[in-house]
Design an enzyme around this catalytic site. Structure first.
Site, PDB file in Angstrom:
ATOM      1  N   LYS A  71     -35.606 -27.888   0.463  1.00 56.01           N
ATOM      2  CA  LYS A  71     -35.341 -26.991   1.594  1.00 56.01           C
ATOM      3  C   LYS A  71     -36.635 -26.331   2.029  1.00 56.01           C
ATOM      4  CE  LYS A  71     -32.170 -23.114   2.700  1.00 56.01           C
ATOM      5  NZ  LYS A  71     -31.125 -22.218   2.129  1.00 56.01           N
ATOM      6  N   SER A 146     -26.882 -22.063   4.829  1.00 56.62           N
ATOM      7  CA  SER A 146     -28.119 -22.380   5.511  1.00 56.62           C
ATOM      8  C   SER A 146     -28.805 -23.646   5.007  1.00 56.62           C
ATOM      9  CB  SER A 146     -29.084 -21.203   5.393  1.00 56.62           C
ATOM     10  OG  SER A 146     -29.429 -20.989   4.033  1.00 56.62           O
ATOM     11  N   SER A 170     -25.136 -20.432   0.610  1.00 55.03           N
ATOM     12  CA  SER A 170     -25.891 -21.468   1.326  1.00 55.03           C
ATOM     13  C   SER A 170     -26.134 -22.773   0.595  1.00 55.03           C
ATOM     14  CB  SER A 170     -27.225 -20.910   1.783  1.00 55.03           C
ATOM     15  OG  SER A 170     -27.029 -20.119   2.924  1.00 55.03           O
TER      16      SER A 170
END
Ligand code: GLN
Length: 477
Positions: A71, A146, A170
Site C-alpha cells: 500500500k 482505504s 481498511s
C-alpha cells in the site's frame, strides 16, 4: 495454471523445487498487470525495473521471489510513496519502513505500490487524489477502502499477496468486498515505523492474501517488536502457521447481537449466519455474547481518528516534504500548499479534528469519545471471559456502486460500523470470504480475537477455509 493465480505457499513450493524461477513468477504477475490494470487500476506505481532486479537477486528467505504489493502509505526507500495524495505526489522516501525492511530481508519482490483513499481516509478508494480503483468482481463498483488497491490487486491476481493498513477497517472491509483474506493484527504487534501516520492510536499494518495460511506466513515476517517504533509491543512472536491445526473442536465462538442490525443487507446477514453454522458443524460451540456499546463506535472512532489526523497532518506545510505552493510570503505558502495539496475528505477531517480538540469543545467531544473507547474495550474484555473468538459480518453490505456514497460522508462512514470497534479496542480481527450475494458479490466473515491472540483468530479462519471453497473463487476479468 498461470503463476500469478497462486498464493505464497504454492509459489514458494514451486520455486523451492526449482520448477519455476522468481523471474517467471514476476513475468506472470507483470503480464497480468498488463492485461487487467487498465480496468482495475490497483496500482499507483508499478515498479517494473526494481522488481526485475529484486527477482534476479532473490535467494533464500521465506519470501524470496514472491511478488508482494505494498500500500502506498508505507515508505519504500528510493521508490515514490504518495499516500495517494497530491501533497506527497513527488515524495521519494530516504528510508525504508520496518515492514518493508523485513520483507526485503525475507527476499520479497515489490511489483508496485497500491492505491488508497488519500491518507487512508475512506471506505471506497474513491478519495484517492489520483484515480479510483475498481472492484475486480464488478468494475462499476468500489473495492472498499482505504486499502482498496491492495485488495483489488490480490483479487485480480496482480500480485501474490499484499500489505494494507487498518485504522478503522481498511484491511478487513476491502478484503471482504473483494473476496480475499485480510488480517488486522493487535495494536502494537507490527511496527508502524515508516507508515505514514493517519491516527496513531489506531493504525496497524497487516496482510491481504489469497488464503489464511498466507496471512500467517506474512505475519511471521512482519510481526514483532521494533526499537524504531515505541508503540510496538515487546511481546514474543509465535510461529503463526503452527497455529493452523484445522481443529476447532470445543472452541467457544461468540456471536454479538449488536452486529446483526436493521438496515443491513439480508443476503449478507444470511450468508454470515450460514458461515457461523458451518463453524458449529466443525465442532465449535456457538454462544450469544453482547457488546453493548457498539452503537457508539462509529461516532467515537470518527471523533478520535479525525483529532489524531488533524495533529499528524500538521507536518505537511510545504517545507519538509512534497508539494510547495509558490507564494510571496510564508503564511500564504503554508495555506496554499495545504489548500491545493489536500483533497476534500482530508480537509474535512482536519477541520473536524481541530474542532473536536479546540479548548471549548474538547470535553464534549474528544474526552467523551475517549471514555466511550474505554467502554468498548471493556465490552470486549467481558465477552472474551466467555468465548475464545467473536464472529460477525465484516460489513453491513456487499460492494456498492461507485459514486453511491461520495455525496454523503456520513453514509460512507457507516461502512465501518462492524470494523471500527476492533480498532478502538486494539484487538486483532480477520476477514475471510464466506460466500456471495445473489448478484455475485463477495461477502466477508469477521473473526475477532483477544489482544495478541492472532493464533486463535487464524486457527478458526483456517479451519473454515479448509472446509469451504469460497477462497478459491476468482473474478472473471
Ligand atoms: N474507513 C475508515 C475511515 O475512513 C477507516 C480507514 C482506515 O482504516 N484507514 O477512517
Amino acid at each position: 495454471m498461470e503463476l500469478c493465480r497462486l498464493g505464497i505457499a504454492e509459489t514458494r513450493a514451486l520455486i523451492d523445487k526449482g520448477e519455476v524461477s522468481p523471474g517467471e513468477v514476476l513475468a506472470s504477475v507483470l503480464g497480468r498487470i498488463d492485461a487487467v490494470e487498465d480496468r482495475v487500476r490497483a496500482y499507483v506505481t508499478v515498479t517494473r525495473e526494481r522488481a526485475g532486479e529484486m527477482a534476479r537477486e532473490s535467494r533464500g528467505g521465506p519470501l524470496s521471489g514472491i511478488p508482494i504489493a505494498v500500500k502506498d502509505n508505507m515508505c519504500t526507500k528510493g521508490t515514490p510513496t504518495t499516500c495517494s495524495s497530491k501533497i506527497l505526489e513527488n515524495f521519494v522516501p530516504p528510508y525504508e519502513s520496518t515492514v518493508t525492511s523485513r520483507l526485503l530481508e525475507a527476499g520479497y519482490v515489490l511489483p508496485g505500490k497500491t492505491n488508497l483513499d488519500e491518507f487512508a481516509m475512506g471506505s471506497s478508494t474513491e478519495n484517492s487524489g489520483f484515480f479510483p480503483t475498481s472492484n475486480p468482481w464488478d468494475l462499476e463498483r468500489i473495492p472498499g477502502g482505504s486499502s482498496g488497491g491492495s485488495a483489488a490487486a490480490v483479487a485480480a491476481d496482480e500480485c501474490i499477496a499484499a500489505l494494507g493498513s487498518d485504522t478503522g477497517g481498511s484491511i478487513r472491509q476491502p478484503a471482504a468486498l473483494c473476496g480475499v483474506v485480510g488480517l488486522k493484527p493487535t495494536y502494537g504487534r507490527v511496527s508502524r515505523y515508516g507508515l505514514i501516520a493517519f491516527a496513531s492510536s489506531f493504525d496497524q499494518i497487516g496482510p491481504i492474501t489469497k488464503t489464511v495460511k498466507d496471512a500467517a506466513a506474512l505475519m511471521n515476517v512482519i510481526a514483532g517488536h521494533d526499537p524504531l517504533d515505541s508503540t510496538s509491543a515487546p511481546v514474543e512472536v509465535p510461529d503463526f502457521t503452527a497455529a493452523l491445526s484445522g481443529d476447532i473442536k470445543g472452541m467457544k465462538i461468540g456471536v454479538p447481537k449488536e452486529y446483526f442490525i436493521e438496515g443491513m443487507d439480508p443476503e449478507v446477514e444470511s450468508t454470515v449466519r450460514e458461515a457461523i453454522k458451518a463453524l458449529e458443524g466443525l465442532g465449535a460451540k456457538v454462544l450469544d455474547v453482547t457488546l453493548p456499546h457498539t452503537d457508539y463506535s462509529v461516532a467515537a472512532y470518527y471523533i478520535l481518528a479525525t483529532s489524531e489526523a488533524s495533529s499528524n497532518l500538521a507536518r505537511y506545510d510545504g517545507v519538509k516534504y512534497g508539494l510547495r505552493a509558490r507564494a510571496k510570503e510564508l503564511l500564504q505558502m503554508y495555506t496554499e500548499t495545504r489548500a491545493g495539496g489536500f483533497g476534500a475528505e482530508v480537509k474535512r477531517r482536519i477541520m473536524l479534528g481541530t474542532f473536536a480538540l479546540s479548548s471549548g469543545y474538547y470535553d464534549a467531544y474528544y474526552l467523551n469519545a475517549q471514555k466511550v473507547r474505554t467502554l468498548i474495550k471493556q465490552d470486549f474484555d467481558e465477552a472474551f471471559k466467555k468465548v475464545d473468538v467473536i464472529a460477525t459480518p465484516t460489513t453491513p453490505e456487499a460492494a456498492f456502486k461507485k459514486g453511491e456514497k461520495t455525496g454523503d460522508p456520513l453514509k460512507m462512514y457507516l461502512s465501518d460500523i462492524f470494523t471500527n470497534s476492533v480498532n478502538l479496542a486494539g484487538v486483532p480481527a480477520i476477514s475471510i470470504p464466506c460466500g456471495f450475494t445473489g448478484g455475485g458479490l463477495p461477502v466477508g466473515l469477521q473473526i475477532i480475537g483477544r489482544h495478541f491472540d492472532e493464533e486463535n483468530v487464524l486457527k478458526v479462519a483456517d479451519a473454515y477455509e479448509r472446509a469451504t471453497d469460497w477462497h478459491k473463487k476468482r473474478p472473471k476479468l
